[in-house]
Design an enzyme around this catalytic site. Structure first.
Site, PDB file in Angstrom:
ATOM      1  N   LYS A  31       2.163  -4.035  -1.372  1.00  0.00           N
ATOM      2  CA  LYS A  31       1.467  -5.299  -1.089  1.00  0.00           C
ATOM      3  C   LYS A  31       0.835  -5.843  -2.372  1.00  0.00           C
ATOM      4  O   LYS A  31       0.961  -7.028  -2.676  1.00  0.00           O
ATOM      5  CB  LYS A  31       0.388  -5.081  -0.016  1.00  0.00           C
ATOM      6  CG  LYS A  31       0.966  -4.973   1.379  1.00  0.00           C
ATOM      7  CD  LYS A  31      -0.029  -4.444   2.399  1.00  0.00           C
ATOM      8  CE  LYS A  31       0.690  -4.227   3.736  1.00  0.00           C
ATOM      9  NZ  LYS A  31      -0.120  -3.528   4.736  1.00  0.00           N
ATOM     10  N   GLN A  77      -6.063  -1.646   5.803  1.00  0.00           N
ATOM     11  CA  GLN A  77      -4.866  -0.901   6.185  1.00  0.00           C
ATOM     12  C   GLN A  77      -5.173   0.072   7.327  1.00  0.00           C
ATOM     13  O   GLN A  77      -6.107   0.862   7.240  1.00  0.00           O
ATOM     14  CB  GLN A  77      -4.347  -0.131   4.943  1.00  0.00           C
ATOM     15  CG  GLN A  77      -3.042   0.593   5.153  1.00  0.00           C
ATOM     16  CD  GLN A  77      -1.853  -0.354   5.359  1.00  0.00           C
ATOM     17  OE1 GLN A  77      -1.690  -1.327   4.628  1.00  0.00           O
ATOM     18  NE2 GLN A  77      -1.051  -0.083   6.377  1.00  0.00           N
ATOM     19  N   ASP A 121      -4.025 -10.456   8.792  1.00  0.00           N
ATOM     20  CA  ASP A 121      -3.243  -9.629   9.719  1.00  0.00           C
ATOM     21  C   ASP A 121      -3.145 -10.294  11.097  1.00  0.00           C
ATOM     22  O   ASP A 121      -2.318  -9.896  11.918  1.00  0.00           O
ATOM     23  CB  ASP A 121      -3.917  -8.254   9.885  1.00  0.00           C
ATOM     24  CG  ASP A 121      -3.182  -7.146   9.154  1.00  0.00           C
ATOM     25  OD1 ASP A 121      -1.986  -7.334   8.839  1.00  0.00           O
ATOM     26  OD2 ASP A 121      -3.797  -6.089   8.923  1.00  0.00           O
TER      27      ASP A 121
END
Ligand code: NDP
Length: 299
Positions: free
Chosen positions: A55, A99, A122
């Site tokens: 990422k 995460q 997200d």
């Protein structure tokens, strides 16, 4: 495998990242704006470490700022919430991703709830989930979870309009199955969500013009579960033992056999997987534009 049946997510994601890079350069030139993505990793989960590294690399390659925060496995919930609060208030940070999974001492929901919905790239915050399900558009349109967003892009690119098609989503998680179903409803599909309690799943699957498998069971979807000509999106990422004891990644669909029946199918790897990070970058760009009061580009 017949090449024209393969939906090449790797190539599509590369093109998308290129478009994002161009738009990021334009934002910088015209508005002095450089979108920033903060990724927070707690602990040492090896798969998470790889995701976070990828990422960060792809964020930088797209001309955006990447902020990595690596916290030790014993980090308390309060410490993580304090960091989230700091990132919420940092104007250089337009997107925040924590995460998952998190260590046991931290409640995931508390952390998701703490992220500013405008920076929730997200798309897991209840505000974004609610806006997706109510079909909110315009300036308060939701940030949409990256994996299903990638799936819908691949489907629209392959099929054009999805209107009126029968879609079956196998899996009802908050990360993939449920938002996938919402996006398909938005595209005017007739949507069935199947799960572990569904009766006669093969028959349910066979009704699908679009079959999305998000289960986490290697090769579970067999060729005779697929309607001839259907488009199959395989979200599954399963590590199985391959030849010589080496592990390899397979999807939820028995791809080789399914190829004979399906009209189009995403391979694993190289299908949905690469779309997830590309969509994360797209969400970061969108979030940055909205925070600056600029119309986000259509990617
Ligand atoms: P979850 O484990 O959260 O959900 C799995 C879903 O599958 C559940 O709804 C479960 O039903 C259903 N299910 C399990 N077994 C069966 C069965 N035998 N028959 C029918 N349904 C079943 O997984 P996720 O949604 O997080 O992920 C699904 C897969 O997608 C995984 O392989 C994951 O690795 C992959 N993934 C890939 C991503 C990417 O490409 N970047 C991103 C995210 C996930 P029930 O609710 O009844 O338990």
């Amino acid at each position: 495998m017949s090449e024209d049946k393969i939906i090449d997510g790797k190539a599509f994601a590369a093109g998308l990242r290129e478009r994002i890079g161009r738009e990021a350069a334009r934002l910088k030139a015209e508005h002095g704006l450089v979108p920033g993505l903060a990724v927070v990793l707690v602990g040492e989960n090896p798969a998470s470490q790889v995701y976070v590294r990828n990422k960060a690399r792809q964020t930088a390659e797209a001309g955006m700022r990447s902020f990595e925060h690596k916290l030790p496995p014993e980090t308390s919930q309060d410490e993580l919430l304090n960091l989230v609060e700091k990132l919420n208030n940092d104007p250089a940070v337009n997107g925040i991703l924590v995460q998952l999974p998190l260590p046991d001492q931290i409640a995931e929901q508390a952390v998701i709830d703490a992220i500013d919905p405008a920076k929730d790239v997200d798309g897991f915050h209840v505000i974004n989930v609610g806006r997706l399900s109510t079909g909110t558009t315009g300036a308060s349109a939701p940030l949409v979870p990256c994996t299903p967003l990638g799936c819908i892009m691949l489907l629209k690119n392959r099929l054009g309009s999805l209107s009126g098609l029968n879609a079956v989503v196998i899996g009802r998680s908050n990360i993939v199955g449920k938002p996938m179903a919402q996006l398909l409803i938005k595209e005017s599909c007739t949507v069935t969500v199947a799960h572990s309690r569904t009766r006669d799943l093969p028959a349910v699957a066979r009704a699908a013009d679009i079959l999305v498998a998000a289960v986490g069971r290697p090769g579970m979807i067999k060729a005779d579960w697929i309607k001839p000509g259907a488009t199959v999106i395989d979200v599954g990422i399963n590590r199985v033992e391959g030849e010589g004891g080496k592990s390899r990644i397979v999807g939820d669909v028995d791809t080789q056999a399914a190829m004979a029946v399906a009209g189009a199918i995403t391979p694993v790897p190289g299908g949905v997987g690469p779309m997830t990070i590309a969509c994360l970058l797209a969400n970061t760009l969108t979030a940055a534009c909205r925070q600056a009061g600029i119309e986000p580009p259509v990617l």
